[in-house]
Write an enzyme that holds these catalytic residues in place. Structure first.
Site, PDB file in Angstrom:
ATOM      1  N   ASP A   1       4.121   7.652  -7.067  1.00  0.00           N
ATOM      2  CA  ASP A   1       2.894   6.948  -7.465  1.00  0.00           C
ATOM      3  C   ASP A   1       1.717   7.912  -7.565  1.00  0.00           C
ATOM      4  O   ASP A   1       0.643   7.665  -7.036  1.00  0.00           O
ATOM      5  CB  ASP A   1       2.595   5.815  -6.475  1.00  0.00           C
ATOM      6  CG  ASP A   1       1.641   4.783  -7.071  1.00  0.00           C
ATOM      7  OD1 ASP A   1       1.488   4.747  -8.307  1.00  0.00           O
ATOM      8  OD2 ASP A   1       1.032   4.030  -6.296  1.00  0.00           O
TER       9      ASP A   1
ATOM     10  N   LYS B   1      -1.318   9.417  -9.198  1.00  0.00           N
ATOM     11  CA  LYS B   1      -2.371   9.018 -10.138  1.00  0.00           C
ATOM     12  C   LYS B   1      -3.696   9.315  -9.439  1.00  0.00           C
ATOM     13  O   LYS B   1      -3.721   9.448  -8.207  1.00  0.00           O
ATOM     14  CB  LYS B   1      -2.253   7.539 -10.502  1.00  0.00           C
ATOM     15  CG  LYS B   1      -2.204   6.641  -9.298  1.00  0.00           C
ATOM     16  CD  LYS B   1      -2.114   5.174  -9.663  1.00  0.00           C
ATOM     17  CE  LYS B   1      -1.971   4.359  -8.402  1.00  0.00           C
ATOM     18  NZ  LYS B   1      -2.060   2.933  -8.603  1.00  0.00           N
TER      19      LYS B   1
ATOM     20  N   ASN C   1      -4.847   7.715  -6.081  1.00  0.00           N
ATOM     21  CA  ASN C   1      -4.185   8.014  -4.810  1.00  0.00           C
ATOM     22  C   ASN C   1      -4.495   9.413  -4.299  1.00  0.00           C
ATOM     23  O   ASN C   1      -3.846   9.900  -3.384  1.00  0.00           O
ATOM     24  CB  ASN C   1      -2.662   7.842  -4.957  1.00  0.00           C
ATOM     25  CG  ASN C   1      -2.292   6.375  -4.987  1.00  0.00           C
ATOM     26  OD1 ASN C   1      -3.032   5.534  -4.492  1.00  0.00           O
ATOM     27  ND2 ASN C   1      -1.155   6.056  -5.591  1.00  0.00           N
TER      28      ASN C   1
ATOM     29  N   ASP D   1      -1.956   8.571  -0.484  1.00  0.00           N
ATOM     30  CA  ASP D   1      -1.281   7.279  -0.384  1.00  0.00           C
ATOM     31  C   ASP D   1       0.221   7.457  -0.506  1.00  0.00           C
ATOM     32  O   ASP D   1       0.689   8.116  -1.424  1.00  0.00           O
ATOM     33  CB  ASP D   1      -1.740   6.380  -1.551  1.00  0.00           C
ATOM     34  CG  ASP D   1      -2.618   5.264  -1.064  1.00  0.00           C
ATOM     35  OD1 ASP D   1      -2.189   4.565  -0.143  1.00  0.00           O
ATOM     36  OD2 ASP D   1      -3.725   5.100  -1.611  1.00  0.00           O
TER      37      ASP D   1
ATOM     38  N   THR E   1       2.500   2.839 -11.454  1.00  0.00           N
ATOM     39  CA  THR E   1       1.482   2.354 -12.380  1.00  0.00           C
ATOM     40  C   THR E   1       1.933   2.627 -13.810  1.00  0.00           C
ATOM     41  O   THR E   1       2.456   3.695 -14.092  1.00  0.00           O
ATOM     42  CB  THR E   1       0.160   3.096 -12.113  1.00  0.00           C
ATOM     43  OG1 THR E   1      -0.116   2.970 -10.736  1.00  0.00           O
ATOM     44  CG2 THR E   1      -0.977   2.530 -12.911  1.00  0.00           C
TER      45      THR E   1
HETATM   46  P1  ATP Z   1      -6.016   0.491  -2.286  1.00  0.00           P
HETATM   47  O1  ATP Z   1      -4.688   0.028  -2.679  1.00  0.00           O
HETATM   48  O2  ATP Z   1      -7.137  -0.383  -2.741  1.00  0.00           O
HETATM   49  O3  ATP Z   1      -6.224   1.950  -2.626  1.00  0.00           O
HETATM   50  P2  ATP Z   1      -5.431   1.198   0.375  1.00  0.00           P
HETATM   51  O4  ATP Z   1      -4.899   0.252   1.371  1.00  0.00           O
HETATM   52  O5  ATP Z   1      -4.536   2.260  -0.196  1.00  0.00           O
HETATM   53  O6  ATP Z   1      -6.055   0.351  -0.731  1.00  0.00           O
HETATM   54  P3  ATP Z   1      -7.124   3.324   0.954  1.00  0.00           P
HETATM   55  O7  ATP Z   1      -7.138   3.746  -0.475  1.00  0.00           O
HETATM   56  O8  ATP Z   1      -6.378   4.165   1.863  1.00  0.00           O
HETATM   57  O9  ATP Z   1      -6.646   1.873   1.065  1.00  0.00           O
HETATM   58  O10 ATP Z   1      -8.599   3.234   1.538  1.00  0.00           O
HETATM   59  C1  ATP Z   1      -9.663   2.527   0.935  1.00  0.00           C
HETATM   60  C2  ATP Z   1     -10.842   3.455   0.691  1.00  0.00           C
HETATM   61  O11 ATP Z   1     -11.256   4.097   1.905  1.00  0.00           O
HETATM   62  C3  ATP Z   1     -10.480   4.597  -0.249  1.00  0.00           C
HETATM   63  O12 ATP Z   1     -10.625   4.190  -1.546  1.00  0.00           O
HETATM   64  C4  ATP Z   1     -11.478   5.677   0.186  1.00  0.00           C
HETATM   65  O13 ATP Z   1     -12.736   5.456  -0.417  1.00  0.00           O
HETATM   66  C5  ATP Z   1     -11.624   5.448   1.664  1.00  0.00           C
HETATM   67  N1  ATP Z   1     -10.710   6.321   2.405  1.00  0.00           N
HETATM   68  C6  ATP Z   1      -9.416   6.093   2.686  1.00  0.00           C
HETATM   69  N2  ATP Z   1      -8.863   7.087   3.366  1.00  0.00           N
HETATM   70  C7  ATP Z   1      -9.825   8.011   3.538  1.00  0.00           C
HETATM   71  C8  ATP Z   1      -9.872   9.318   4.158  1.00  0.00           C
HETATM   72  N3  ATP Z   1      -8.806   9.817   4.729  1.00  0.00           N
HETATM   73  N4  ATP Z   1     -11.035   9.971   4.146  1.00  0.00           N
HETATM   74  C9  ATP Z   1     -12.118   9.453   3.529  1.00  0.00           C
HETATM   75  N5  ATP Z   1     -12.143   8.251   2.918  1.00  0.00           N
HETATM   76  C10 ATP Z   1     -11.018   7.531   2.919  1.00  0.00           C
HETATM   77 MG    MG Z   2      -5.462   3.698  -1.861  1.00  0.00          MG
END
Ligand code: ATP
Ligand code: MG
Length: 397
Positions: free
Chosen positions: A255, A257, A260, A273, A291
């Site tokens: 995945d 992209k 991520n 991710d 995607t």
């Molecule tokens: P989605 O599917 O919407 O991406 P998700 O469950 O994968 O959701 P994340 O992408 O991990 O969630 O986290 C949401 C947001 O938090 C990210 O888009 C980013 O802005 C912020 N974030 C996540 N992890 C980190 C990190 N390690 N450091 C800084 N910011 C982070």
């Molecule tokens: Mg994410």
């Protein structure tokens, strides 16, 4: 000396916030960068973060206890004020009232995830009380992400990611989540977000992950429209190195992209991710996932696939970085996108260098076996030309 407040404002200006904006259309003109004024007297946020963010080491140690010691008193006296993690908004408690249903039975057992009980890399015991809570970093599908600092020395800065157990169950992703966490816990690479530990309470799982100081790559791509060849080449160099590491551990990402990928405080790329990863020693998978724009022909056609899907996605990423839109995008219909992927209907705009086109066309090969090997990609002139001096790529050394 700068006040803690001024440092906080600099961090806030790093633009790490909520969910992804809608994907933009291909840019018609480049977007001007805002003018930033640098004040000589302010301490560098990058330097502070490099000092206080939990380091992503290439060793097998997994506990924050084992990381290098905090600065000595002498160093502390000379050091600028500790990095401000911003103000906590009380969001976890509010959210837990709305979303925090407890789960029971097999699901509760499956989701009782605690890194202190890990058989491979047990860590110390962690709980919410172990952290000073800072500002919200963003919202994920299954819960919020916060900037936090460990209360015990060396007071490292981390991102704490919440996952609501009942929502994982409702979406039937308990097993996938467990697998994602198990995979990420075993990975140590400078371009892969490190998972330092995890714990749970009745309603939530908490992941202690490496803090990516410059947030989402996707936001930077949206802001700039596209990247220069130099910047793209450097990102692809880091991606290739991280993917060689992952494939060496029999992990297919599946995945890749811009959404991520995160960016570290020094501008380095971080794979963030692992939702679709498969730990697949010798296995070929037939599941449809990922995607649309980044799917390779073999997945579009429902055939078996292997780690070469990541080579294809890297080709799509290289194209999107420099052009601002993925190569087979067809906004009129999903079917047309599928068709363009299956035919490898690849068109280049005139301004792309011959080397960049060569990399993209060698990665975007219909036959997975013909796709450029990642070690050959690391040796390609388009990567070598822009690689900063002194960078060692062990897989080709
Ligand atoms: P989605 O599917 O919407 O991406 P998700 O469950 O994968 O959701 P994340 O992408 O991990 O969630 O986290 C949401 C947001 O938090 C990210 O888009 C980013 O802005 C912020 N974030 C996540 N992890 C980190 C990190 N390690 N450091 C800084 N910011 C982070
Ligand atoms: Mg994410």
């Amino acid at each position: 000396m700068a006040t803690v407040g001024s440092v906080t404002r600099q961090i806030a200006a790093l633009e790490i916030s909520g969910s992804n904006p809608p994907r933009p259309a291909a840019p018609t003109s480049s977007i001007a960068r805002p003018n930033h004024t640098k004040h000589a007297s302010q301490p560098s946020v990058a330097k502070l973060l490099t000092k206080f963010a939990a380091p992503n080491l290439n060793s097998n140690q997994s506990s924050l206890e084992n990381l290098p010691p905090p600065p000595s008193r002498k160093e502390k006296d000379a050091a600028p004020p500790a990095l401000d993690i911003g103000r906590y908004d009380g969001g976890l408690e509010i959210e837990n009232k709305e979303r925090g249903e407890s789960v029971s039975g097999d699901a509760a057992t499956e989701l009782a995830l605690d890194s202190s009980l890990s058989q491979t890399y047990p860590t110390q015991e962690w709980s919410l009380h172990s952290f000073d809570m800072g500002r919200p970093l963003g919202k994920g599908k299954f819960g919020r992400v916060y900037m936090v600092r460990t209360k015990t020395a060396p007071n490292y800065i981390l991102a704490l990611k919440t996952l609501y157990k009942c929502e994982l169950v409702k979406n039937k992703v308990e097993k996938q989540t467990r697998r994602e966490i198990e995979i990420q816990q075993n990975l140590r690479h400078p371009n892969i977000i490190r998972l330092f530990g995890f714990f749970h309470d009745e309603t939530r799982i908490f992941l202690m992950v490496e803090f990516a100081g410059k947030g989402e790559l996707y936001k930077q791509l949206s802001k700039h429209g596209c990247f220069t060849e130099k910047r793209s080449s450097r990102y692809i160099d880091q991606m290739a190195d991280a993917l060689i590491y992952l494939h060496g551990k029999h992990v297919i990402h599946r995945d890749i992209k811009p959404e991520n990928l995160l960016v570290g405080i020094n501008g380095e790329l971080k794979i963030g991710d692992f939702g679709w990863s498969v730990h697949a020693p010798g296995l070929r998978r037939m599941t449809m996932c990922g995607t649309l724009d980044y799917l390779p022909p073999e997945m579009v056609e429902g055939k078996e696939h292997n780690e070469k899907v990541d080579h294809w996605a890297l080709g799509v990423l290289t194209y999107e970085f420099m052009i601002g839109a993925p190569p087979f995008e067809d906004r009129s219909s999903v079917k047309n996108t599928y068709r363009r992927i299956a035919r490898v209907d690849l068109k280049f705009p005139p301004n792309l260098s011959a080397d960049a086109k060569d990399v993209i066309s060698k990665l975007l090969q219909y036959d997975p076996q013909k796709r450029l090997a990642l070690t050959d990609l690391l040796r390609h002139p388009w990567l070598v030309k822009y690689r900063p001096q002194g960078t060692v790529r062990e897989s080709i050394a």
